[in-house]
Design an enzyme around this catalytic site. Structure first.
Site, short mmCIF file in Angstrom:
data_model
loop_
_atom_site.label_atom_id
_atom_site.label_comp_id
_atom_site.label_asym_id
_atom_site.label_seq_id
_atom_site.Cartn_x
_atom_site.Cartn_y
_atom_site.Cartn_z
N HIS A 188 0.83 -1.21 0.00
CA HIS A 188 0.00 0.00 0.00
C HIS A 188 0.86 1.26 0.00
O HIS A 188 0.46 2.30 -0.47
CB HIS A 188 -0.94 -0.01 1.20
CG HIS A 188 -2.10 -0.93 1.01
ND1 HIS A 188 -2.15 -2.18 1.55
CD2 HIS A 188 -3.22 -0.79 0.29
CE1 HIS A 188 -3.26 -2.77 1.18
NE2 HIS A 188 -3.94 -1.94 0.42
N ARG A 295 -5.60 -8.86 -16.23
CA ARG A 295 -4.97 -10.15 -16.57
C ARG A 295 -5.03 -11.05 -15.34
O ARG A 295 -4.11 -11.07 -14.53
CB ARG A 295 -3.52 -9.93 -16.99
CG ARG A 295 -3.35 -9.25 -18.34
CD ARG A 295 -1.86 -9.09 -18.67
NE ARG A 295 -1.62 -8.86 -20.08
CZ ARG A 295 -1.43 -7.65 -20.62
NH1 ARG A 295 -1.48 -6.57 -19.87
NH2 ARG A 295 -1.20 -7.55 -21.92
N ARG A 331 -10.30 -10.75 -17.67
CA ARG A 331 -10.02 -11.83 -18.61
C ARG A 331 -9.80 -13.12 -17.82
O ARG A 331 -9.06 -13.12 -16.84
CB ARG A 331 -8.77 -11.50 -19.42
CG ARG A 331 -8.29 -12.67 -20.24
CD ARG A 331 -7.17 -12.30 -21.14
NE ARG A 331 -5.90 -12.25 -20.45
CZ ARG A 331 -4.77 -11.88 -21.04
NH1 ARG A 331 -4.78 -11.51 -22.30
NH2 ARG A 331 -3.64 -11.86 -20.38
N GLU A 429 -7.41 -12.47 -30.91
CA GLU A 429 -5.94 -12.46 -30.96
C GLU A 429 -5.39 -13.60 -31.80
O GLU A 429 -4.19 -13.86 -31.80
CB GLU A 429 -5.34 -12.45 -29.55
CG GLU A 429 -5.93 -13.44 -28.59
CD GLU A 429 -5.44 -13.26 -27.16
OE1 GLU A 429 -4.50 -12.50 -26.91
OE2 GLU A 429 -6.01 -13.93 -26.28
N ASN A 452 -0.90 -8.01 -29.23
CA ASN A 452 0.42 -8.63 -28.98
C ASN A 452 0.44 -10.03 -29.59
O ASN A 452 1.37 -10.39 -30.31
CB ASN A 452 0.70 -8.73 -27.48
CG ASN A 452 0.47 -7.43 -26.75
OD1 ASN A 452 0.55 -6.37 -27.36
ND2 ASN A 452 0.17 -7.49 -25.47
N ASP A 453 -0.59 -10.80 -29.30
CA ASP A 453 -0.66 -12.14 -29.88
C ASP A 453 -1.11 -12.11 -31.33
O ASP A 453 -0.63 -12.90 -32.15
CB ASP A 453 -1.61 -13.02 -29.05
CG ASP A 453 -0.90 -13.62 -27.84
OD1 ASP A 453 0.27 -14.01 -28.00
OD2 ASP A 453 -1.50 -13.68 -26.76
N ARG A 463 6.73 -13.74 -30.26
CA ARG A 463 6.88 -12.44 -29.59
C ARG A 463 7.94 -12.47 -28.49
O ARG A 463 8.36 -11.44 -27.98
CB ARG A 463 5.53 -11.94 -29.05
CG ARG A 463 4.97 -12.74 -27.90
CD ARG A 463 3.51 -12.38 -27.61
NE ARG A 463 3.34 -11.65 -26.36
CZ ARG A 463 2.18 -11.48 -25.74
NH1 ARG A 463 1.05 -11.96 -26.26
NH2 ARG A 463 2.10 -10.82 -24.63
N CYS A 500 -6.86 -4.08 -26.51
CA CYS A 500 -6.20 -4.08 -25.20
C CYS A 500 -4.73 -4.49 -25.29
O CYS A 500 -4.04 -4.55 -24.28
CB CYS A 500 -6.96 -4.93 -24.19
SG CYS A 500 -7.02 -6.66 -24.64
C1 PEP Z 1 -2.45 -9.51 -26.29
O1 PEP Z 1 -2.12 -10.61 -26.69
O2 PEP Z 1 -2.39 -8.47 -26.98
C2 PEP Z 1 -2.95 -9.34 -24.91
C3 PEP Z 1 -3.51 -8.22 -24.51
O3 PEP Z 1 -2.78 -10.37 -24.04
P1 PEP Z 1 -1.36 -10.79 -23.43
O4 PEP Z 1 -0.36 -9.74 -23.78
O5 PEP Z 1 -1.58 -10.96 -21.98
O6 PEP Z 1 -1.11 -12.09 -24.13
MG MG Z 2 -2.67 -12.41 -25.62
#
Ligand code: PEP
Ligand code: MG
Length: 552
Positions: A188, A295, A331, A429, A452-453, A463, A500
């Site tokens: 905290h 997450r 998620r 994704e 990202n995925d 990645r 996201c």
């Molecule tokens: C993504 O894949 O863009 C995502 C938001 O999930 P993570 O980065 O946790 O795989």
């Molecule tokens: Mg992902």
């Protein structure tokens, strides 16, 4: 000049004198008391005094850092009134005829040890809180005065560690930065530092000796570095860094409370990505419209065994409550690939990113999935929770998920447990999900693109592989076309969609996303106001056709 390394938990540069923070050390002596009842009455009095102090601290924190962050002092009040805690103290006085200070200190230590040995990360952190309240009761018993900053000018506070109550008691105007030898980023204290907008560094490799008091230093919260007795060149460089940062922060703060609306009147939701409950302070500080991605797997990564339904429920409930009616998109478990958890005992795979992960595990190990869904639905009664499923590739998967969701809801209904009808969405994704997004849109209430995925799977680039960093290009036309396709399919079917993944915060693409009609961008809390600025400077109509033509 001496350079000390640590970890920055809130960015910013502070330049000033070090002030060694001295904790009130109470040498607790054990002595025999004849009249145990009188000693218990002394303890009860001190307990009352402590509750008054905590109420004052709550009121102070409420004004300075807001309700969500002041809540810790309500927790402390509850701890002081905890029946097991009180019973242990009274028993000790009664059976051993010892002084109240000793009984409080011993009980405090025992409870702190018990909390520290728990697997649950949240409970572990309560160990520091129980020590904190015990010290407070002892200081009331011994009429001690409060620790304060012993300086007329603002200073960099240097401490072994700081309890939340110590942090909030410090005169904010006199603190340039917090530097501690210990402490955790989830404490905290770290949250308060972020919320107070004060640079904070933890785990700084320094021996706290009296001779450090009053020495000149620079604390860089961005890099986690402390420069002791800085040389001219470093001082100049850091003064410039500080000026730039302050200027930027100042400008961005003016955007708090403002709408995310373009020059030509188009608005977009800007939400925040978080990994645990403690991130919410940062979300509120930066004025996010909601949480666009929680997450939840971080709850599993922090523990040595499966988090129970109750533990998960407490975390989801805490986030929902602190967001006070704003949307919180959680998620479900996205474990596997780079996020490995020992206790899942998963086989080693040749291609983990293409392997047993996320929703695939949940649909295979339905007990784990149902535990999480029950926790989520129970928490939904305390705020506005939406649930989102990762790594979707087909309509069949979504139907199977919805069947399990209905089973969980029916179980809760039978048990009379209240819950809300959560909005259900999926992450887009995988290229497969993009290509059937017209069909998927008929099954769910929203889409959130995990760029990202999506980039990894579209470009066939791991990645995680640093050698491929140079060609991992989320601006690739293939990725941008996919995003456009998802947006079009979502809107044609009357559902909303957002992004996201990290790309959502990429200011070079903000105009393009607005031109596509994207409804929401969910980004790290610290990037929210910068993104708001960009949105407010954009005139979509003027550039729309040119931007979209590029994708044809
Ligand atoms: C993504 O894949 O863009 C995502 C938001 O999930 P993570 O980065 O946790 O795989
Ligand atoms: Mg992902």
């Amino acid at each position: 000049m001496i350079v000390l390394n640590g970890k920055g938990v809130f960015g910013g540069v502070a330049i000033g004198k070090l002030s060694l923070y001295q904790k009130q050390q109470h040498q607790i002596k054990r002595y025999h008391v004849e009249d145990a009842d009188a000693e218990i009455a002394r303890f009860e009095e001190a307990k009352k005094g402590t509750l008054v102090q905590l109420q004052e601290l709550y009121n102070k924190a409420l004004k300075e850092v807001g309700e969500a962050n002041a809540a810790i002092f309500e927790v402390h009040q509850m701890m002081v009134e905890d029946l097991d805690y009180i019973e242990s103290i009274i028993n000790m006085i009664n059976t051993q005829n010892v002084n109240a200070e000793y009984a409080v200190a011993t009980t405090g230590d025992n409870f702190a040890e018990m909390f520290a040995s728990m697997d649950d990360a949240y409970m572990k952190e309560r160990s520091a809180d129980v020590k904190d309240i015990s010290e407070r009761i002892i200081s009331v018993l011994s009429n001690a005065t409060k620790s304060t900053v012993d300086s007329d000018e603002p200073v960099i506070i240097l401490a072994e560690d700081l309890a939340p109550s110590e942090t909030v008691q410090l005169d904010k105007d006199k603190v340039l930065a917090f530097v501690t030898k210990f402490g955790s980023s989830n404490s905290h204290t770290a949250i308060l530092a972020r919320t107070m907008n004060i640079p904070a560094l933890i785990s700084v490799d320094v021996d706290l000796t009296e001779e450090l008091n009053g020495r000149m230093a620079i604390a860089d919260g961005f890099t986690g570095t402390v420069y002791l007795d800085p040389d001219e060149e470093t001082l100049k460089k850091m003064q410039e860094k500080r000026a730039k940062d302050l200027e930027k922060k100042e400008l961005l703060l003016q955007l708090k409370g403002k709408e995310n609306v373009t020059l030509d009147g188009k608005s977009i939701n800007i939400y925040a990505n978080i990994g645990n409950v403690s991130d919410v302070a940062n979300v509120l500080q930066n004025d996010a419209g909601g949480v666009g991605l929680f997450r939840s797997e971080f709850l599993y990564l922090e523990t040595t065994d499966y988090p129970t339904e109750e533990e998960q429920f407490q975390s989801y409930k805490a986030v929902a409550e602190r967001m006070a009616g704003k949307k919180v998109i959680i998620r479900t478990l996205d474990i596997g690939a780079d996020k490995q958890v020992d206790y899942f005992n998963m086989d080693k795979e040749e291609n983990p990113a293409l392997g047993y992960r996320a929703i695939r595990i949940c649909l295979d190990r339905i007990d784990i999935f149902k535990t999480q869904l029950r926790a989520l639905y129970r928490a939904s009664a305390y705020g506005k929770i939406s649930i989102m499923f990762p790594m979707i590739i087909s309509v069949e998967e979504v139907r199977e998920i919805k069947k399990i969701v209905e089973e969980v809801k029916a179980e809760l209904r039978d048990l009379g447990i209240p819950f809300d009808d959560c909005e259900l969405g999926i992450m887009i994704e995988t290229p497969a999900a993009v290509m059937v997004s017209d069909l998927l849109a008929k099954e769910v209430e929203f889409f959130s693109i995990g760029t990202n995925d999506l980039t990894q799977y579209t470009l066939a680039i791991d990645r995680q592989n640093p050698k491929l960093d140079k060609i991992y290009n989320p601006h690739h036309t293939a990725v941008l076309r996919m995003i456009k396709m998802v947006a079009d399919n979502a809107h044609a079917n009357g559902i909303w969609m957002g992004i996201c993944g990290e790309l959502g915060a990429d200011l070079e693409l903000t105009e393009t996303f607005l031109a596509m009609g994207i409804d929401e961008l969910s980004v790290s809390p610290s990037l929210i106001l910068g993104l708001r600025k960009k949105v407010r400077e954009t005139n979509v109509d003027a550039v729309k056709d040119a931007l979209l033509d590029r994708l044809k």
